[in-house]
Scaffold this active site. Structure first.
Site, PDB file in Angstrom:
ATOM      1  N   GLY A   1     -25.012   4.026 -13.475  1.00 42.84           N
ATOM      2  CA  GLY A   1     -26.357   4.583 -13.426  1.00 42.84           C
ATOM      3  C   GLY A   1     -26.542   5.886 -14.165  1.00 42.84           C
TER       4      GLY A   1
ATOM      5  N   ASP B   1     -14.737  -1.441 -20.104  1.00 39.20           N
ATOM      6  CA  ASP B   1     -14.450  -2.736 -19.473  1.00 39.20           C
ATOM      7  C   ASP B   1     -14.176  -3.780 -20.553  1.00 39.20           C
ATOM      8  OD1 ASP B   1     -14.710  -2.047 -16.753  1.00 39.20           O
ATOM      9  OD2 ASP B   1     -16.888  -2.177 -16.868  1.00 39.20           O
TER      10      ASP B   1
ATOM     11  N   ASP C   1     -15.259   1.237  -5.416  1.00 36.25           N
ATOM     12  CA  ASP C   1     -16.421   0.503  -5.902  1.00 36.25           C
ATOM     13  C   ASP C   1     -17.437   0.443  -4.769  1.00 36.25           C
ATOM     14  OD1 ASP C   1     -15.231  -0.003  -8.356  1.00 36.25           O
ATOM     15  OD2 ASP C   1     -14.379  -1.911  -7.710  1.00 36.25           O
TER      16      ASP C   1
ATOM     17  N   ASN D   1     -10.192   0.343 -18.158  1.00 39.63           N
ATOM     18  CA  ASN D   1     -10.023  -0.839 -17.324  1.00 39.63           C
ATOM     19  C   ASN D   1      -9.526  -2.000 -18.182  1.00 39.63           C
ATOM     20  OD1 ASN D   1     -11.408   0.459 -14.974  1.00 39.63           O
ATOM     21  ND2 ASN D   1     -13.143   0.392 -16.368  1.00 39.63           N
TER      22      ASN D   1
END
Length: 567
Positions: free
Chosen positions: A344, A416, A256, A481
């Site tokens: 992004g 997520d 990360d 995740n």
């Protein structure tokens, strides 16, 4: 944040050229060639092809896009002339596929036709597609005696090594290809041609430049050899007698990356997505190291892939100056396994108002060293659009446009989700899972709500809706995740992962919650996923990558070993 535009100088030497048709990650190949002490020039116009003494044609992307680019640039005729001249030619991935007559990926599009046969789609009956990961290449040709040219017929492809594949289409082996086939690979029940060699032509379906030091040995063999083997001195074995599936599970290190308060890029990790220190007065961003240095360490320790998740938006930077591009460029100089970049990958607007569509953004990352891009929030928005249209792809989402240009294998969906507990499946219209993580009121069921904006905002979409829609839109892999498990070190959410693995036929990467070696064993054994990812335990050196792989081997899980040396 200071945005720095990278500058690079390259020493040129005549003779060795690369044919770049305009798509995919070629920077890693350039870096690999230079790592071996050679310099390579780019083909800029058709005349350059005929100047070459050795030519490499790499490719990551779709067959049709590659051939259309070759035609539009006027490369087809000089490329055929070059190969017919007898000078050494090496094709990689799509560069290999284009030498065949055609591909099911792009019906009606003609290949170069140098090798008879058609590239075909893998069957999904007994395996996920794309074929994404490390597998063996069984060499079927050998020399009767030492070749007078000194060229090794196998180009240093070794029986004990595995190589990195990422493709949905391949050439099935049959006896009509016997004189061309150098090695075959088995994936599931299918045996396909993983490399070809005849006279001056050598091509691989796998990526030597992403296959660690084992792959660099192959590149060195091509670069240092004469490029020609007398076929009269070669004998060929039947690949069906020596073939077996040696596909391995992947262990992925995730970094990360964000800017700290001083404007420097650092690798961080948080508890439930909170990356600031709690025991300091300033609450500084947690700094676990520099991204390029950590990535190199993980490569040397045996990581099968490296994933960068950009958790800083860089809103004040023009696209060409985004710092993550420089991270990729520098990482790909010393790391020769696949690199994925997330965060992004969407339509971007420069400070001067110039708009860059997601496809262009992805292209910048690929040209900087990325092999795959990971799409997060935009995948949720695309799914909402897909469901609202009654399940009809719009054709203009980031998933679809990038997959069309670069192939589905280049598009990863990062999910997520968080648990929403319910007493029974009838209490929600969403797909539910019986979970061992009991809710606050004793609920034994939950549905997994998809989130956006780094987990800060929940949407009315469950995980199964998301992954099945994204697969239909063209995604090639799921990075799964779990917000509830992130940072806990308590193990992966097996129920969630198993449910998603059963819902799709594309590879799935398990993420969130790993705290010890046995957690990797459990997730591979109980869910059948193709890869498992961890971050904090690797950064803090609590669990070394090699100890994870040692435990997996002891448990009967096939994994890649460490390439310790190029020699």
């Amino acid at each position: 944040m200071i945005c720095r535009r990278a500058t690079q100088t390259r020493t040129k030497m005549g003779g060795l050229y690369m044919l770049d048709y305009g798509a995919g990650n070629v920077r890693s190949l350039i870096n690999a060639v230079e790592k071996l002490g050679y310099h390579i020039e780019m083909v800029n116009d058709p005349a350059d092809i005929l100047k070459a003494e050795k030519l490499i044609f790499p490719g990551v992307g779709a067959f049709g896009s590659a051939m259309e680019s070759l035609v539009s640039k006027g490369y087809v005729e000089p490329l055929n002339q070059y190969i017919a001249s007898g000078k050494p030619f090496m094709g990689i991935c799509v560069g290999m596929q284009t030498v065949f007559e055609g591909s099911e990926e792009s019906p009606g599009v003609q290949g170069l036709g140098i090798v008879p046969g058609t590239v075909k789609f893998f069957s999904k009956q007994d395996k996920p597609v794309p074929h994404m990961g490390w597998n063996a290449a069984s060499v079927v040709k050998e020399l009767k005696s030492e070749d007078a040219s000194g060229q090794a017929v196998n180009y240093s492809i070794e029986a004990d090594s595995v190589y990195y594949f990422v493709h949905s289409y391949a050439v099935p082996y049959d006896d009509s290809l016997r004189e061309w086939t150098l090695s075959t690979t088995q994936y599931g029940s299918e045996i396909f041609v993983s490399s070809i060699q005849k006279d001056n032509v050598f091509c691989t379906q796998f990526h030597p430049e992403k296959s660690g030091f084992a792959g660099l040995k192959i590149l060195r063999s091509f670069l240092s050899g004469t490029g020609f083997v007398d076929q009269r001195n070669v004998i060929t074995r039947d690949p069906r007698l020596i073939s077996r599936d040696r596909f391995t599970k992947r262990v992925i290190a995730c970094l990360d990356v964000r800017a700290n308060d001083q404007g420097d890029l650092v690798v961080t990790k948080g508890d439930q997505y909170d990356v600031r220190e709690k025991n300091t007065e300033a609450g500084d961003v947690r700094n676990l190291g520099k991204p390029v240095d950590l990535a190199r360490r993980y490569f040397e320790e045996g990581a099968d892939e490296i994933t960068f998740l950009n958790i800083t938006s860089f809103r004040n930077c023009p696209l060409a100056d985004i710092p993550m591009l420089e991270v990729l460029r520098r990482t790909s100089e010393t790391v020769f396994v696949p690199l994925t970049i997330g965060g992004g990958i969407r339509d971007v607007v420069d400070p001067d108002g110039k708009i860059h569509p997601a496809l262009e953004v992805a292209g910048e990352y690929f040209r900087s060293g990325a092999d795959k891009v990971s799409i997060g929030s935009d995948a949720v928005y695309a799914t909402e659009k897909y469901l609202a249209s009654g399940g009809r792809p719009s054709g203009d989402t980031a998933i679809e446009t990038i997959a069309r240009a670069y192939g589905s294998q280049a598009v990863v969906i990062s999910v997520d989700p968080k648990r929403i507990h319910v007493r029974s499946p009838e209490d929600t219209p969403h797909h539910t899972v019986k979970t061992p993580f009991v809710g606050p009121k004793g609920e034994q069921y939950c549905w997994y709500q998809c989130t956006v904006k780094g987990g800060r905002e929940g949407r009315d979409i469950d995980v199964r809706q998301l992954v099945t829609a994204c697969e239909k839109m063209g995604a090639g892999e799921i990075l799964l995740n779990c917000m509830d498990q992130d940072g806990t070190n308590a193990g992966y959410d097996i129920a969630l992962i198993k449910d998603v693995r059963e819902a799709v036929r594309i590879p799935v990467v398990a993420s969130s919650g790993a705290g010890r070696e046995q957690h990797f064993v459990e997730v591979f054994r109980e869910t059948g996923v193709e890869a498992a990812l961890a971050a904090g335990i690797f950064h803090r050196k609590e669990v070394p990558i090699e100890s994870v792989k040692t435990e997996l081997r002891k448990s009967g899980v096939s994994v890649r070993g460490i390439d310790e040396t190029l020699l």
